[in-house]
Write an enzyme that holds these catalytic residues in place. Structure first.
Site, short mmCIF file in Angstrom:
data_model
loop_
_atom_site.label_atom_id
_atom_site.label_comp_id
_atom_site.label_asym_id
_atom_site.label_seq_id
_atom_site.Cartn_x
_atom_site.Cartn_y
_atom_site.Cartn_z
N SER A 89 93.80 -2.07 95.17
CA SER A 89 94.13 -1.18 96.28
C SER A 89 94.56 -1.89 97.56
O SER A 89 95.20 -1.28 98.40
CB SER A 89 92.94 -0.27 96.59
OG SER A 89 91.80 -1.03 96.95
N HIS A 105 94.07 4.02 91.60
CA HIS A 105 95.37 3.96 92.27
C HIS A 105 96.54 3.93 91.28
O HIS A 105 97.69 3.79 91.69
CB HIS A 105 95.44 2.75 93.19
CG HIS A 105 94.63 2.89 94.44
ND1 HIS A 105 95.13 3.46 95.58
CD2 HIS A 105 93.33 2.58 94.70
CE1 HIS A 105 94.19 3.47 96.52
NE2 HIS A 105 93.09 2.93 96.01
N LYS A 115 93.27 10.93 94.86
CA LYS A 115 94.40 10.18 95.39
C LYS A 115 95.70 10.88 94.98
O LYS A 115 96.06 11.89 95.56
CB LYS A 115 94.31 8.72 94.95
CG LYS A 115 93.09 8.04 95.58
CD LYS A 115 92.98 6.59 95.25
CE LYS A 115 91.90 5.90 96.07
NZ LYS A 115 90.54 6.44 95.92
#
Length: 396
Positions: free
Chosen positions: A186, A214, A244
Site C-alpha cells: 500500500s 489493494h 477500498k
C-alpha cells in the site's frame, strides 16, 4: 483522580511526535468522500481516499443500501453464529466466492478483522510464518496473535524467502509453515511476486496467504492479484477488504470449503462480533456485480493513474516503482513531508503525508490515489499545484 504517570507519559510522547513531524492531524470530511471533498468549508481535489472505482458514492449502491434498510433493518441484530446470519450474508459470501474463483468465502466486519481472525485460527505456537517485511500492520498483528514463530524475509526477495523456507523446514521445529504477503503493497504500489512465491511454497509445502486489500477491484479484471496471475487454485487464503475499490465496508477470506468451514467455527471475530449491516452486505453485492459485468470503471481508473503519474514524473518527482494506481511522491524528511502536504491542502489538493512508523524513517511521502471518478481537469489542477509547491519548497 487520574493517574499522574499516565498524564506524564501521554504529554511527553505527544510533544515528541509533534516535534519530529510524526503527529498525524485528523481532518473531518463534511459530506461524501468523493473525487472532491469539503474540509473546513473548503472544496479540495481528493487524492487520499482508497475509493479506487468511485463506488463509495455510486448512486446504484446507495439505492441497494436504502432498499436493504427497508427490508432488513439497520443492523444484523446478533453475531453470525446465533441468529445474525441473514440471507444477505449468505448471498454476499456466494458472490465473493464467485468473484474470487474459489469454492467458498467468509465475510468479516473489516479487512483488519480478517487478518486477526484467519491467521490465528490456523496457526499456533508450534508453527512458523514467513512474512514479507513490508506487510500491512494487520498482518503483523494477526501473526503475533497466533503465537507462531514470525520469520521476516526481505521485501519481495525470493532468494531470501527460499533460504528461510528451507531453513525453517529443515529445522524440523514446526508443524506447519505459512508464507504471507500483501498482494499490492500500500505504500509503494508494487505487486507481490506471487508466481515465484507459489513455486517456493510448492517446493517446501508451505501454506500461502495473500492479503489483497489493494488488489481487489484493481488487478485481474477486478478479481485481484491472485486472478491477475491465474493462481486461484494455488493460493490457500485469499483475503481482502470491501472498503477500498469495492467502496463499502467489511472483509473476506476466500478459499476451499473446508477452510471456510473451519474459520466459521474457530475465528474469534466471526464468533464474537455482530455481522455487517444489511445495507453494507447488499451494497457490496451490487458493487461486485458491477465489477464483474464491466471493466469500464477499471479502465477509467488506470487511465487516470497513468495520467497523474506521467504528469508528476515530467515535473521531476520521485514516484517510486508503483505498478498500481497508488502513486507516492517521495520527499524524505518527515517535517518537509508534513509541510508539503499542508501546502497542498492550502492550494486545494488533499493528499496526506505518510511518515514513520507507517513507512521507514527518512522515506516520508505524500501518497496519491487517483480514482475512476476523477476528471482530467481535476488531475491537471493537481499537477499544477504540485509544480508550484515543489518549486516553492526547493524540491524541484
Amino acid at each position: 483522580m487520574t493517574s499522574q504517570k499516565l498524564q506524564h507519559f501521554l504529554n511527553k510522547n505527544l510533544r515528541d511526535l509533534k516535534t519530529k513531524g510524526l503527529y498525524n492531524e485528523i481532518d473531518t470530511v463534511e459530506g461524501a468522500n468523493g473525487p472532491v471533498i469539503t474540509i473546513n468549508g473548503k472544496e479540495l481535489i481528493n487524492l487520499s481516499s482508497n475509493n479506487y472505482l468511485g463506488l463509495a458514492t455510486d448512486e446504484r449502491l446507495k439505492e441497494e443500501a436504502i432498499q436493504a434498510v427497508k427490508s432488513h433493518g439497520v443492523g444484523a441484530g446478533a453475531v453470525r453464529t446465533i441468529n445474525g446470519t441473514l440471507d444477505l450474508h449468505n448471498e454476499l459470501e456466494r458472490k465473493l466466492a464467485e468473484f474470487k474463483g474459489t469454492e467458498a468465502a467468509i465475510s468479516y466486519q473489516s479487512g483488519f478483522n480478517c487478518n486477526m481472525a484467519a491467521i490465528s485460527a490456523v496457526m499456533d505456537k508450534n508453527d512458523a510464518i514467513l512474512s514479507d517485511e513490508l506487510n500491512h500492520a494487520s498482518i503483523i498483528d494477526g501473526c503475533r496473535l497466533s503465537r507462531a514463530k514470525i520469520i521476516r524475509f526481505n521485501h519481495s526477495d525470493m532468494d531470501d524467502l527460499r533460504a528461510k523456507a528451507k531453513e525453517a523446514v529443515e529445522s524440523g521445529q514446526y508443524n506447519k509453515i505459512m508464507v504471507i504477503t500483501d498482494g499490492v503493497f500500500s505504500m509503494d504500489g508494487d505487486v507481490a511476486k506471487l508466481p515465484e512465491i507459489v513455486e517456493i511454497a510448492e517446493e517446501f509445502d508451505l501454506m500461502t496467504y495473500v492479503d489483497d486489500a489493494h488488489g481487489s477491484g484493481v488487478l485481474g479484471k477486478g478479481a485481484g492479484t491472485v486472478k491477475h496471475f491465474g493462481l486461484q487454485d494455488k493460493v490457500d487464503f485469499q483475503m481482502g477488504t470491501l472498503s477500498k475499490a469495492i467502496g463499502v465496508i467489511g472483509g473476506y477470506v476466500a478459499g476451499k470449503q473446508n477452510l471456510i468451514d473451519w474459520l466459521k467455527v474457530r475465528s474469534r471475530p466471526f464468533l464474537f462480533s455482530t455481522a455487517v449491516t444489511p445495507a453494507d452486505a447488499k451494497a457490496t453485492i451490487k458493487a461486485i456485480d458491477l465489477i464483474m459485468e464491466s471493466e469500464e470503471l477499471q479502465q477509467n481508473m488506470w487511465e487516470n493513474s497513468e495520467y497523474l503519474k506521467n504528469g508528476l514524473k515530467k515535473l521531476g518527482y520521485d514516484i517510486g516503482n508503483s505498478e498500481t494506481p497508488i502513486t507516492p511522491v517521495i520527499i524524505g524528511d518527515e517535517n518537509t513531508t508534513q509541510q508539503f502536504s499542508k501546502r497542498l491542502i492550502e492550494e486545494g489538493v488533499y493528499a496526506k503525508s505518510i511518515v514513520f512508523p507507517t513507512v521507514p524513517r527518512g522515506t516520508g511521502r505524500v501518497r496519491n490515489m487517483p480514482t475512476a471518478a476523477h476528471t482530467k481537469e481535476m488531475l491537471d489542477q493537481a499537477i499544477a499545484v504540485y509544480e508550484k509547491i515543489g518549486k516553492e519548497l526547493n524540491i524541484l
